[in-house]
Enzyme design. Structure first.
Site, PDB file in Angstrom:
ATOM      1  CG  PHE A  10      -2.173   9.902 -16.194  1.00 40.21           C
ATOM      2  CD1 PHE A  10      -1.273  10.911 -16.462  1.00 40.21           C
ATOM      3  CD2 PHE A  10      -2.152   9.304 -14.941  1.00 40.21           C
ATOM      4  CE1 PHE A  10      -0.345  11.310 -15.503  1.00 40.21           C
ATOM      5  CE2 PHE A  10      -1.252   9.694 -13.983  1.00 40.21           C
ATOM      6  CZ  PHE A  10      -0.342  10.704 -14.263  1.00 40.21           C
ATOM      7  CE1 TYR A 130     -10.841   1.072 -10.568  1.00 37.28           C
ATOM      8  CE2 TYR A 130      -9.907   1.396  -8.377  1.00 37.28           C
ATOM      9  CZ  TYR A 130      -9.742   1.224  -9.740  1.00 37.28           C
ATOM     10  OH  TYR A 130      -8.479   1.194 -10.279  1.00 37.28           O
TER      11      TYR A 130
END
Length: 317
Positions: A10, A130
């Site tokens: 993206f 994460y």
């Protein structure tokens, strides 16, 4: 020559568009072939260090966008395989290729949930794998920069990034609001820092021009909107009536745990989960004192970026 690792995705695609328009030479190194720039693509896997060596030949700057970043990656060891060991492999490959300039996209997730607007001097409190893996990766890049002469490291910690053709959590939120069936969880006054993809790509490009040494930046587009503000902007852009229904946080969180249970027993992924409810209702407000010291100006206002996204994604063509 700029080498964009993870450049097929993206942000990488938007960055590549900008580089092409500016006639800046670049290559994309990714496990997935770039659909937008196939002629610039080379195969490379950050978990396979040997696959990075040849593609990095003749590169001057490495931009690492590769990451495992979704909320529900399983097994969780993949966060560390890609984000941490991947950082180690990139640093080793950079040393072998003689590259002395790396731009690393980390995340504001290294700060965890914040109680006040947080700058680059904020305390590290990652709450999930994460954020923990991104922080470990930062330490690896820091060591690389310190252990060589004339090396430059730019660490960019973006807040949540949104924009056209993205299918992440923000897309799901915008889609719900645009549908007219959105139900606000909580009082809607929690502020959210956001970053429009065109702007973060522009800043990454800007970050390749800095002086040698170590640089750290949060990236956020201002002003920060609360959830009520955000709903107003989207509804106004689409000329739709805003729903004023609110669900108490406790009830919304209970629903999130219910979908966690369904996901566990069915093996399916649902758009609602307890962690997403917590993120939605949390205050995630950041600032960048360090960007304010530069002459960088985002090319698109945040309100315009939100309107661009919802009109592109949800207006009938």
């Amino acid at each position: 020559m700029l080498a964009i690792i993870g450049g097929s995705g993206f942000i990488g695609t938007r960055l590549s568009n900008q580089l092409k328009e500016s006639n800046i030479p670049f290559k994309i190194i990714d496990i997935e072939k770039s659909s937008a720039f196939p002629d610039h693509w080379f195969y490379g896997d950050v978990t396979d260090p040997e696959s990075l060596i040849k593609p990095l030949e003749d590169s001057d700057i490495i931009i690492n966008l590769a990451a495992k970043h979704k909320d529900n990656v399983y097994p969780t060891s993949l966060y560390y395989d890609v984000n941490v060991e991947g950082a180690r492999h990139i640093c080793d490959a950079a040393t072998k290729a003689g590259v002395k300039y790396i731009v690393f996209t980390s995340s504001v997730a290294v700060y965890g949930f914040v109680e006040k607007e947080t700058g680059e001097d904020g305390q590290y409190k990652p709450f999930n794998d994460y954020g923990k893996s991104k922080l470990e990766a930062e330490y690896i890049y820091d060591a690389w920069q310190l252990n060589g002469s004339d090396r430059t490291l730019v660490t960019i910690r973006p807040t949540v990034v949104f924009g056209e053709n993205n299918r992440g959590n923000v897309f799901n939120l915008f889609r719900q609001i645009a549908s007219g069936r959105f139900l606000m969880i909580g009082n809607g006054k929690n502020q959210k820092s956001m970053a429009y993809v065109e702007n973060i790509a522009s800043f990454i490009n800007f970050s390749t021009t800095l002086s040698s040494g170590r640089h750290v930046f949060n990236y956020v587009d201002k002003p920060d909107y609360n959830m009520d503000n955000l709903t107003d902007i989207i509804c106004n852009a689409m000329n739709k009536k805003k729903s004023n229904i609110h669900i108490p946080y406790a009830l919304g969180l209970l629903g999130g745990y219910f979908f966690d249970f369904l996901a566990k027993i069915s093996g399916k992924e649902f758009p609602i989960s307890s962690i997403r409810i917590k993120k939605f209702c949390a205050r995630t407000q950041f600032k960048s004192d360090n960007i304010n010291k530069t002459d960088f100006k985002p090319p698109v206002s945040l309100e315009k970026g939100i309107a661009n996204t919802v009109l592109y994604e949800f207006m009938k063509k």
